[in-house]
Write a protein that holds these residues in place. Structure first.
Motif, mmCIF file in Angstrom:
data_model
loop_
_atom_site.group_PDB
_atom_site.id
_atom_site.type_symbol
_atom_site.label_atom_id
_atom_site.label_comp_id
_atom_site.label_asym_id
_atom_site.label_seq_id
_atom_site.Cartn_x
_atom_site.Cartn_y
_atom_site.Cartn_z
ATOM 1 N N LEU A 101 0.835 -1.182 0.229
ATOM 2 C CA LEU A 101 0.011 0.031 0.395
ATOM 3 C C LEU A 101 1.268 0.641 -0.108
ATOM 4 C CD1 LEU A 101 -2.871 -0.840 2.136
ATOM 5 C CD2 LEU A 101 -2.961 -1.006 -0.293
ATOM 6 N N VAL A 102 2.268 1.257 0.697
ATOM 7 C CA VAL A 102 2.866 2.483 1.156
ATOM 8 C C VAL A 102 3.764 2.529 -0.090
ATOM 9 C CG1 VAL A 102 5.001 3.675 2.085
ATOM 10 C CG2 VAL A 102 3.003 2.088 2.849
ATOM 11 N N LEU A 103 4.190 1.425 -1.060
ATOM 12 C CA LEU A 103 4.194 2.046 -2.218
ATOM 13 C C LEU A 103 3.662 2.389 -3.413
ATOM 14 C CD1 LEU A 103 6.539 -1.526 -2.561
ATOM 15 C CD2 LEU A 103 7.497 0.813 -2.548
ATOM 16 N N VAL A 104 2.672 1.409 -3.899
ATOM 17 C CA VAL A 104 1.393 2.046 -4.038
ATOM 18 C C VAL A 104 1.352 3.972 -4.132
ATOM 19 C CG1 VAL A 104 -0.756 2.598 -5.004
ATOM 20 C CG2 VAL A 104 0.873 0.170 -4.694
ATOM 21 N N ALA A 105 1.023 4.201 -2.825
ATOM 22 C CA ALA A 105 0.634 5.530 -2.836
ATOM 23 C C ALA A 105 1.816 6.630 -2.713
ATOM 24 C CB ALA A 105 0.453 5.494 -1.378
ATOM 25 N N VAL A 106 3.267 6.420 -2.247
ATOM 26 C CA VAL A 106 4.095 6.710 -2.738
ATOM 27 C C VAL A 106 4.359 7.260 -4.380
ATOM 28 C CG1 VAL A 106 7.285 6.606 -2.360
ATOM 29 C CG2 VAL A 106 5.285 6.701 -0.941
ATOM 30 N N GLY A 107 4.204 6.182 -4.789
ATOM 31 C CA GLY A 107 4.485 5.734 -6.449
ATOM 32 C C GLY A 107 3.144 6.915 -6.954
ATOM 33 N N LEU A 108 2.255 6.868 -6.356
ATOM 34 C CA LEU A 108 1.330 7.727 -6.436
ATOM 35 C C LEU A 108 1.618 9.261 -6.591
ATOM 36 C CD1 LEU A 108 -1.062 7.945 -8.744
ATOM 37 C CD2 LEU A 108 -2.488 8.044 -6.211
ATOM 38 N N CYS A 109 2.324 9.448 -5.438
ATOM 39 C CA CYS A 109 2.769 10.477 -4.611
ATOM 40 C C CYS A 109 3.630 11.876 -6.085
ATOM 41 C CB CYS A 109 3.566 10.909 -3.497
ATOM 42 S SG CYS A 109 2.493 10.451 -2.405
ATOM 43 N N MET A 110 4.558 10.501 -6.521
ATOM 44 C CA MET A 110 5.603 10.747 -6.829
ATOM 45 C C MET A 110 4.983 11.030 -8.730
ATOM 46 S SD MET A 110 9.105 7.797 -6.281
ATOM 47 C CE MET A 110 10.052 7.799 -4.406
ATOM 48 N N VAL A 111 3.745 10.431 -9.473
ATOM 49 C CA VAL A 111 3.480 10.606 -10.635
ATOM 50 C C VAL A 111 3.135 12.048 -9.987
ATOM 51 C CG1 VAL A 111 1.445 10.605 -12.007
ATOM 52 C CG2 VAL A 111 2.702 8.705 -11.163
ATOM 53 N N LEU A 112 2.516 12.350 -8.959
ATOM 54 C CA LEU A 112 1.559 13.771 -8.872
ATOM 55 C C LEU A 112 3.106 15.109 -8.397
ATOM 56 C CD1 LEU A 112 -1.631 12.431 -7.068
ATOM 57 C CD2 LEU A 112 -1.078 13.338 -9.579
ATOM 58 N N GLY A 113 3.604 14.371 -7.639
ATOM 59 C CA GLY A 113 4.411 15.650 -6.702
ATOM 60 C C GLY A 113 5.932 15.729 -7.516
ATOM 61 N N PHE A 114 6.136 14.867 -8.594
ATOM 62 C CA PHE A 114 7.451 15.458 -9.223
ATOM 63 C C PHE A 114 7.395 17.356 -10.627
ATOM 64 C CE2 PHE A 114 10.244 11.643 -8.344
ATOM 65 C CZ PHE A 114 11.032 12.465 -6.667
ATOM 66 N N PRO A 115 6.141 16.626 -10.877
ATOM 67 C CA PRO A 115 6.042 17.705 -11.983
ATOM 68 C C PRO A 115 5.165 18.796 -11.790
ATOM 69 C CG PRO A 115 4.811 15.093 -12.870
ATOM 70 C CD PRO A 115 5.425 14.720 -11.314
ATOM 71 N N LEU A 116 4.505 18.508 -10.133
ATOM 72 C CA LEU A 116 4.143 20.183 -10.081
ATOM 73 C C LEU A 116 5.302 21.107 -9.416
ATOM 74 C CD1 LEU A 116 0.529 19.276 -8.050
ATOM 75 C CD2 LEU A 116 0.675 20.493 -10.320
ATOM 76 N N GLY A 117 5.935 20.194 -8.288
ATOM 77 C CA GLY A 117 7.020 20.686 -8.098
ATOM 78 C C GLY A 117 8.322 21.062 -8.862
ATOM 79 N N ILE A 118 8.649 20.654 -10.146
ATOM 80 C CA ILE A 118 9.609 21.223 -11.191
ATOM 81 C C ILE A 118 8.268 22.804 -11.844
ATOM 82 C CG2 ILE A 118 10.357 21.268 -13.319
ATOM 83 C CD1 ILE A 118 10.450 17.840 -12.785
ATOM 84 N N LEU A 119 6.450 22.475 -12.303
ATOM 85 C CA LEU A 119 6.410 23.658 -12.705
ATOM 86 C C LEU A 119 6.382 24.730 -11.546
ATOM 87 C CD1 LEU A 119 3.144 21.941 -14.273
ATOM 88 C CD2 LEU A 119 5.020 23.155 -15.276
ATOM 89 N N ALA A 120 6.222 24.127 -10.380
ATOM 90 C CA ALA A 120 6.801 25.552 -8.756
ATOM 91 C C ALA A 120 7.538 26.101 -9.674
ATOM 92 C CB ALA A 120 5.939 24.367 -7.707
ATOM 93 N N ALA A 121 8.483 25.793 -9.856
ATOM 94 C CA ALA A 121 10.253 25.936 -9.618
ATOM 95 C C ALA A 121 10.292 27.235 -10.407
ATOM 96 C CB ALA A 121 10.958 24.984 -9.409
ATOM 97 N N ARG A 122 9.510 26.572 -11.428
ATOM 98 C CA ARG A 122 9.272 26.978 -12.883
ATOM 99 C C ARG A 122 8.240 29.093 -12.832
ATOM 100 N NH1 ARG A 122 14.070 26.201 -13.400
ATOM 101 N NH2 ARG A 122 14.713 24.295 -14.456
ATOM 102 N N SER A 123 7.509 29.016 -12.391
ATOM 103 C CA SER A 123 6.016 29.874 -12.558
ATOM 104 C C SER A 123 6.137 30.286 -11.240
ATOM 105 C CB SER A 123 5.245 28.811 -13.034
ATOM 106 O OG SER A 123 3.950 29.579 -12.914
#
Length: 376
Positions: A101-123
């Motif tokens: 359960l934790v692996l699936v949840a953390v994988g989902l966090c990475m799919v959502l978190g990495f792109p949003l973090g990169i976009l937030a750093a640029r905007s």
């Protein structure tokens, strides 16, 4: 007059608004929620079945090798011994369920978190918009997330994974954005000046330099996910959280302690954060003043003076018959200052393949070393 009477005429029906919003989503967006449900349920069941069916010695060996690869031998030994202790107290199956359960949840966090973090750093605009939302997500009590998720997705492991992802993703977004914003500007300027595209700057400069902050975000996300999976046992999520919940309900200290002890080794992260990798830049050109070699060297010096982890290597031989040629003595002085210089007699193609940024400034191959042309 009671204190409540002061606000009786201006009360906001927030409770009613929330109920109507959740019911509207449940009635009008059910097909979308069902589309999300299928892949996630498949991932949860598949990973849970795989971990449950795998022999414990095999899991321990893989854990040892993984911890040794990303950490140290000491980290691998301690991690393996702790997981061995999980089996000794009789909660191995529940621990594997929680791990899935934790692996699936953390994988989902990475799919959502990495792109949003990169976009937030640029905007800046996106950063300002996300900040209050992330603050709200981190300050709301964990139990608040349970009710709307259950109404939309029902009781079970899927709801637990989704509520865990919502609860645990803010640190990853924040620290990814913070790490990329913290890259020294001279590093970016040096890469751009040497011909790197925006994608190359992000992939070869920004992300490697921001790696410690990003890994800290992943670390925090994993620990928050483990905590939330325990809370999510109240909505039917299996695993170690169920042991803790039953122990609380029965006032059974031993059962609650066993469930908590099974979670503890999964929280423990012994390996240190790796240092940021140096940015390796290779400049191949005829060693002429007109080729901008001295500008690249000066940019590298300024970047290192600002604390940038940068390596610049020059590939090319000066032509003594050309009055615009850079003297060999100058090239050797640059080498003593930390800018490596290689004449065109080595394996230039192999050196370029190891560089993060390869710059070929001359047109038509005019300035390329002969060995590079032969390798191509």
């Amino acid at each position: 007059m009671g204190s409540q009477d002061w606000f009786a005429a201006i009360q906001l029906p927030v409770q009613g608004w929330s109920d109507h919003l959740v019911m509207w989503l449940a009635q009008n967006w059910r097909p979308a929620f069902q589309a999300i449900r299928g892949p996630l349920v498949g991932a949860i069941e598949g990973l849970s079945g795989l971990l449950a069916a795998a022999p414990p010695p095999l899991v321990l060996v893989l854990l040892f090798l993984l911890a040794w690869q990303i950490g140290s031998l000491r980290s691998a030994v301690v991690s393996t011994l702790l997981m061995f202790a999980v089996g000794m107290i009789g909660v191995w199956t529940d621990a594997m369920r929680t791990l899935a359960l934790v692996l699936v949840a953390v994988g989902l966090c990475m799919v959502l978190g990495f792109p949003l973090g990169i976009l937030a750093a640029r905007s800046e605009r996106l950063e300002r918009g996300l900040k209050p939302l992330l603050d709200l997500m981190q300050t709301l009590p964990a139990f608040v997330y349970l009710v709307p998720i259950v109404l939309l997705f029902g009781i079970g492991d899927l709801s637990g994974v989704l509520v865990t992802a919502v609860f645990a993703v803010p640190p990853l977004i924040r620290l990814t954005s913070l790490g990329i914003r913290g890259v020294p500007p001279p590093m970016i300027e040096a890469a751009v000046a040497l011909g790197a595209t925006p994608w190359q700057v992000l992939r070869k400069v920004s992300l490697p330099m921001a790696l410690p902050a990003i890994l800290t975000g992943v670390n925090q996300t994993i620990m928050m996910a483990l905590a939330m999976v325990t809370y999510a046992s109240m909505i039917g999520v299996g695993g170690l959280g169920q042991l803790v919940l039953r122990g609380i309900g029965r006032l059974d200290m031993g059962l609650a302690m066993v469930g908590g002890a099974g979670i503890d080794p999964e929280v423990w992260v012994p390996q240190p954060l790796p240092p940021p990798l140096p940015l390796r830049i290779a400049l191949t050109a005829r060693m002429l003043w007109s080729k901008g070699v001295d500008t690249a060297v000066e940019a590298a010096r300024l970047a290192r003076a600002e604390g940038a982890n940068l390596e610049l290597a020059l590939y090319g031989a000066p032509d003594p018959s050309n009055r615009r040629a850079i003297p060999e003595a100058t090239l050797r002085d640059w080498s003593r200052d930390g800018v490596a210089w290689h004449s065109a007699t080595g394996d230039v193609a192999a050196a370029l393949s190891q560089a993060h940024v390869a710059c070929l400034p001359s047109r038509g191959g005019e300035g390329l070393p002969r060995t590079l042309l032969e390798a191509a």
